[in-house]
Design an enzyme around this catalytic site. Structure first.
Site, PDB file in Angstrom:
ATOM      1  N   ASP A  20       0.889  -1.165   0.000  1.00  0.00           N
ATOM      2  CA  ASP A  20       0.000   0.000   0.000  1.00  0.00           C
ATOM      3  C   ASP A  20       0.927   1.215   0.000  1.00  0.00           C
ATOM      4  OD1 ASP A  20      -1.572   2.163   0.667  1.00  0.00           O
ATOM      5  OD2 ASP A  20      -2.684   1.129   2.250  1.00  0.00           O
ATOM      6  N   GLY A  22      18.420  -5.728   0.134  1.00  0.00           N
ATOM      7  CA  GLY A  22      18.601  -7.099  -0.361  1.00  0.00           C
ATOM      8  C   GLY A  22      17.346  -7.912  -0.564  1.00  0.00           C
ATOM      9  N   ASP A  60      -7.909  -7.016   0.622  1.00  0.00           N
ATOM     10  CA  ASP A  60      -7.696  -5.703   1.254  1.00  0.00           C
ATOM     11  C   ASP A  60      -8.510  -5.627   2.546  1.00  0.00           C
ATOM     12  OD1 ASP A  60      -6.655  -3.139   1.552  1.00  0.00           O
ATOM     13  OD2 ASP A  60      -8.371  -2.202   0.557  1.00  0.00           O
ATOM     14  N   LYS A  61      -7.949  -4.911   3.522  1.00  0.00           N
ATOM     15  CA  LYS A  61      -8.565  -4.692   4.849  1.00  0.00           C
ATOM     16  C   LYS A  61      -8.667  -5.978   5.653  1.00  0.00           C
ATOM     17  CE  LYS A  61      -9.303  -0.316   3.816  1.00  0.00           C
ATOM     18  NZ  LYS A  61      -8.179  -0.244   2.833  1.00  0.00           N
ATOM     19  N   TYR A  96       1.067  -0.120  14.687  1.00  0.00           N
ATOM     20  CA  TYR A  96       0.096  -0.244  13.612  1.00  0.00           C
ATOM     21  C   TYR A  96       0.471   0.651  12.446  1.00  0.00           C
ATOM     22  CZ  TYR A  96      -4.142  -0.336  10.899  1.00  0.00           C
ATOM     23  OH  TYR A  96      -5.033  -0.485   9.880  1.00  0.00           O
ATOM     24  N   LYS A 132      -3.227  -2.874   7.626  1.00  0.00           N
ATOM     25  CA  LYS A 132      -3.359  -4.327   7.688  1.00  0.00           C
ATOM     26  C   LYS A 132      -2.438  -4.970   6.649  1.00  0.00           C
ATOM     27  CE  LYS A 132      -5.928  -6.195  10.850  1.00  0.00           C
ATOM     28  NZ  LYS A 132      -5.222  -6.454  12.097  1.00  0.00           N
ATOM     29  N   TYR A 159      -5.489  -0.387  16.788  1.00  0.00           N
ATOM     30  CA  TYR A 159      -5.536   0.939  17.402  1.00  0.00           C
ATOM     31  C   TYR A 159      -6.116   0.728  18.788  1.00  0.00           C
ATOM     32  CZ  TYR A 159      -5.893   3.632  12.911  1.00  0.00           C
ATOM     33  OH  TYR A 159      -5.720   4.207  11.694  1.00  0.00           O
TER      34      TYR A 159
HETATM   35  C1  F6R Z   1      -7.801  -0.415   7.793  1.00  0.00           C
HETATM   36  C2  F6R Z   1      -7.585   0.886   7.193  1.00  0.00           C
HETATM   37  C3  F6R Z   1      -8.493   2.007   7.542  1.00  0.00           C
HETATM   38  C4  F6R Z   1      -7.786   3.048   8.417  1.00  0.00           C
HETATM   39  C5  F6R Z   1      -8.721   4.200   8.795  1.00  0.00           C
HETATM   40  C6  F6R Z   1      -7.980   5.300   9.573  1.00  0.00           C
HETATM   41  O1  F6R Z   1      -6.803  -1.334   7.398  1.00  0.00           O
HETATM   42  O2  F6R Z   1      -6.658   1.081   6.443  1.00  0.00           O
HETATM   43  O3  F6R Z   1      -9.678   1.567   8.137  1.00  0.00           O
HETATM   44  O4  F6R Z   1      -7.281   2.418   9.572  1.00  0.00           O
HETATM   45  O5  F6R Z   1      -9.253   4.804   7.626  1.00  0.00           O
HETATM   46  O6  F6R Z   1      -6.889   5.666   8.801  1.00  0.00           O
HETATM   47  P1  F6R Z   1      -5.800   6.758   9.235  1.00  0.00           P
HETATM   48  O7  F6R Z   1      -5.327   6.366  10.608  1.00  0.00           O
HETATM   49  O8  F6R Z   1      -4.744   6.608   8.169  1.00  0.00           O
HETATM   50  O9  F6R Z   1      -6.489   8.083   9.203  1.00  0.00           O
HETATM   51 MG    MG Z   2      -4.122   2.017   3.200  1.00  0.00          MG
HETATM   52 MG    MG Z   3      -4.975  -2.050   2.000  1.00  0.00          MG
END
Ligand code: F6R
Ligand code: MG
Ligand code: MG
Length: 364
Positions: free
Chosen positions: A11, A103, A131-132, A228, A231, A347
């Site tokens: 990502d 590497g 994803d997620k 964190y 994911k 979180y």
């Molecule tokens: C889950 C994911 C989203 C973010 C959420 C808060 O894997 O990527 O649910 O955790 O949108 O994102 P931030 O902390 O980047 O604002």
């Molecule tokens: Mg993301």
């Molecule tokens: Mg993702």
């Protein structure tokens, strides 16, 4: 022909929020891999996405863990991050944990699944990308595909599959591995596979021939980073047909969605919804988690395809069921088991809140 299929993903920035990928980022990745192919490093490549994850699918003859291939992937992610930064995409470069390539991309943030094999007369491949969600998400479907006769009738009626498969299972916390033979040891194996946050199927082998059948990315981003980041959004490659499960046996587990960890803030349980690539844009409560499936035939390492395998009305009911499961779980709001248990949450404000309230706690 002996070749290696590498799927390396990261990502490098979301559009909009964490919901999808920007076309300019995808275009940059295509240019980089096209250039590498022109120079002879790759036999072929395909760039795709699942949600906000950029997927580099590459065939080559440099073997697994090749420094050249990993460097190509890393450099591609760095240049795509620059595009993401110029567009101020959300979380630009979020999965690149290191400042410079060292590497091998393993342990540096990106997820990898690679397999080396000799291409068969007809080599059918299915690549799952999610994803997620987290890397253990493949445990249940891989079990069904390679060990459950109610899913895979070939285990019962195809003589070249009848002796079963061997599962290589990794303890992602203790960094240990163990192999189990199915069907003989399925009860022992399920003790571990049923805990996907800790034990993940890394690979599956055809028992009789020892040939590689499946490989998944088991990297856990939070364990690598110690905090964190996002994911794992794992990938999985499966060889199909002949002595391996048919395409339909490989897709069948996704017809009844299972519950995985991930979704909003990486801290919830939700259904894994099988979708076409164009529908892999998790928006509802940043989800629900998605899985796409790209099917290819290989021709001397050339990737003939992809076919977008979940782009099929036969999976409409699974999507509908996933939406019902999502509604059902969402009703619980911040309560477990929709929200993950405290120790699994990506979180948490618990330490801060507990500290603030510590003086108010009284012995009972
Ligand atoms: C889950 C994911 C989203 C973010 C959420 C808060 O894997 O990527 O649910 O955790 O949108 O994102 P931030 O902390 O980047 O604002
Ligand atoms: Mg993301
Ligand atoms: Mg993702």
């Amino acid at each position: 022909m002996e070749l290696t299929l590498s799927v390396i993903k990261a990502d490098v920035g979301g559009y909009v929020g964490h919901s999808s990928s920007h076309p300019d980022v995808i275009q940059k990745a295509k240019e980089k891999l096209e250039h590498a192919q022109g120079k002879g490093l790759l036999i072929d490549h395909h760039v795709t996405v699942c949600g906000d994850d950029l997927q580099l699918i590459m065939t080559h003859q440099h073997g697994e863990d090749s420094e050249q291939i990993h460097k190509l992937a890393w450099d591609t992610f760095v240049e795509c991050t620059n595009v993401a930064k110029s567009l101020k995409l959300h979380g630009a470069g979020q999965d690149l944990l290191a400042d410079a390539f060292a590497g091998n991309v393993k342990g540096m943030g990106p997820g990898t699944a690679e397999m080396q094999f000799s291409e068969r007369q007809a080599e059918t491949i299915v690549i799952f990308m999610a994803d997620k969600t987290a890397s253990g998400a493949w445990n249940l479907p891989l079990y069904k595909i390679f060990a459950d006769p109610f899913n895979t009738i070939g285990l019962v009626i195809a003589s070249n599959m009848h002796s079963g498969f061997t599962f290589e299972v990794h303890d992602v916390k203790e960094h240990k591995k163990i192999s189990f033979n199915a069907p003989e040891e399925i009860y022992d194996m399920l003790v571990f596979l049923g805990a996907p946050g800790r034990y993940a199927v890394k690979a599956v082998y055809h028992k009789e021939s020892g040939e590689i059948a499946a490989v998944s990315s088991t990297q856990r981003l939070s364990l690598m980073a110690g905090r964190y980041i996002g994911k794992d959004d794992p990938v999985c490659i499966i060889r199909s047909q002949g002595k391996f499960p048919a395409v339909g046996e490989i897709l069948e587990p996704f017809a009844s969605p299972h519950i995985v960890e991930g979704w909003m803030r990486g801290s919830h349980h939700g259904p894994l919804m099988p979708v076409a690539v164009r529908e892999s844009n998790p928006c509802r409560f940043d989800g629900p988690p998605r899985v796409v499936a790209a099917g290819f035939q290989l021709a001397n390492g050339k990737l003939v395809g992809p076919r977008d395998l979940f782009d099929d009305p036969a999976f409409d009911e699974a999507r509908h069921q996933a939406n019902i499961m999502a509604d059902f779980l969402r009703r619980m709001g911040p309560f477990e088991p929709h929200r993950l248990p405290l120790e699994e949450m990506e979180y948490t404000t618990m330490p801060e809140v507990a500290k603030k309230l510590a003086p108010r706690f009284q012995d009972i």
